[in-house]
Design a protein around this motif. Sequence first.
Motif, short mmCIF file in Angstrom:
data_model
loop_
_atom_site.label_atom_id
_atom_site.label_comp_id
_atom_site.label_asym_id
_atom_site.label_seq_id
_atom_site.Cartn_x
_atom_site.Cartn_y
_atom_site.Cartn_z
N MET A 1 40.28 37.24 38.74
CA MET A 1 39.44 37.85 37.74
C MET A 1 40.02 37.63 36.33
O MET A 1 39.27 37.44 35.40
CB MET A 1 39.26 39.34 38.01
N GLU A 2 41.32 37.68 36.25
CA GLU A 2 41.96 37.46 34.94
C GLU A 2 41.64 36.06 34.43
O GLU A 2 41.43 35.87 33.23
CB GLU A 2 43.46 37.68 35.03
N GLY A 3 41.59 35.08 35.33
CA GLY A 3 41.26 33.72 34.95
C GLY A 3 39.85 33.57 34.39
O GLY A 3 39.55 32.62 33.67
N LEU A 4 38.99 34.53 34.72
CA LEU A 4 37.61 34.52 34.22
C LEU A 4 37.47 35.35 32.94
O LEU A 4 36.37 35.51 32.42
CB LEU A 4 36.66 35.07 35.30
N GLY A 5 38.56 35.92 32.46
CA GLY A 5 38.52 36.70 31.23
C GLY A 5 38.38 38.20 31.44
O GLY A 5 38.22 38.95 30.49
N PHE A 6 38.44 38.66 32.69
CA PHE A 6 38.33 40.09 32.98
C PHE A 6 39.70 40.75 32.85
O PHE A 6 40.73 40.13 33.05
CB PHE A 6 37.81 40.31 34.41
N GLU A 7 39.66 42.04 32.51
CA GLU A 7 40.87 42.84 32.45
C GLU A 7 40.71 44.02 33.40
O GLU A 7 39.66 44.63 33.47
CB GLU A 7 41.10 43.35 31.02
N ARG A 8 41.78 44.33 34.11
CA ARG A 8 41.75 45.43 35.06
C ARG A 8 41.73 46.76 34.31
O ARG A 8 42.51 46.96 33.37
CB ARG A 8 42.96 45.36 35.98
N PHE A 9 40.84 47.65 34.71
CA PHE A 9 40.73 48.97 34.11
C PHE A 9 41.81 49.87 34.69
O PHE A 9 42.41 49.55 35.72
CB PHE A 9 39.32 49.54 34.37
N GLU A 10 42.04 50.99 34.08
CA GLU A 10 43.16 51.86 34.47
C GLU A 10 43.11 52.36 35.91
O GLU A 10 44.14 52.73 36.47
CB GLU A 10 43.27 53.04 33.50
N ASP A 11 41.95 52.37 36.55
CA ASP A 11 41.90 52.86 37.94
C ASP A 11 42.17 51.75 38.95
O ASP A 11 42.18 51.99 40.15
CB ASP A 11 40.57 53.54 38.24
N TYR A 12 42.37 50.55 38.49
CA TYR A 12 42.76 49.39 39.29
C TYR A 12 41.67 48.82 40.20
O TYR A 12 41.90 47.82 40.83
CB TYR A 12 44.02 49.68 40.13
#
Length: 121
Positions: free
Chosen positions: A1-12
């Motif tokens: 997901m990070e490779g697609l530009g997404f960032e993990r939200f605090e609840d994971y």
Amino acid sequence: MEGLGFERFEDYRHWLHPHIPIPVEFPPGPLQIGHLLVREVNEIEIEKVKLKILKVEDILLDRLIMAQEWKDLQAQVQAEMLMYAHYSEIDWSYVHQKSTLLGILKLFQKIQRKVKRRMKR
């Protein structure tokens, strides 16, 4: 997901993208709507990546549960919008059956009548 530009939200389990206004959720298993296990999902392929997503009927049931159990007006509005947008493709017998099992039949029928009236206009 990070490779697609997404960032993990605090609840994971939720991912956010700066250019997409909808979060992506990876819920822990087993996947359930209320107390019922989800038996089928839709599978789509995007650039050779297969994604499994909930059927519109199960999303609708989830919103109806939230509306009834949590008195969540926004969830009720979302259920109405889902019905309206996908009316011709929804498996109504499935939603009726599951609504009965989940104890949300009256709310489901109330919103369905409202959507039917809106569609006749």
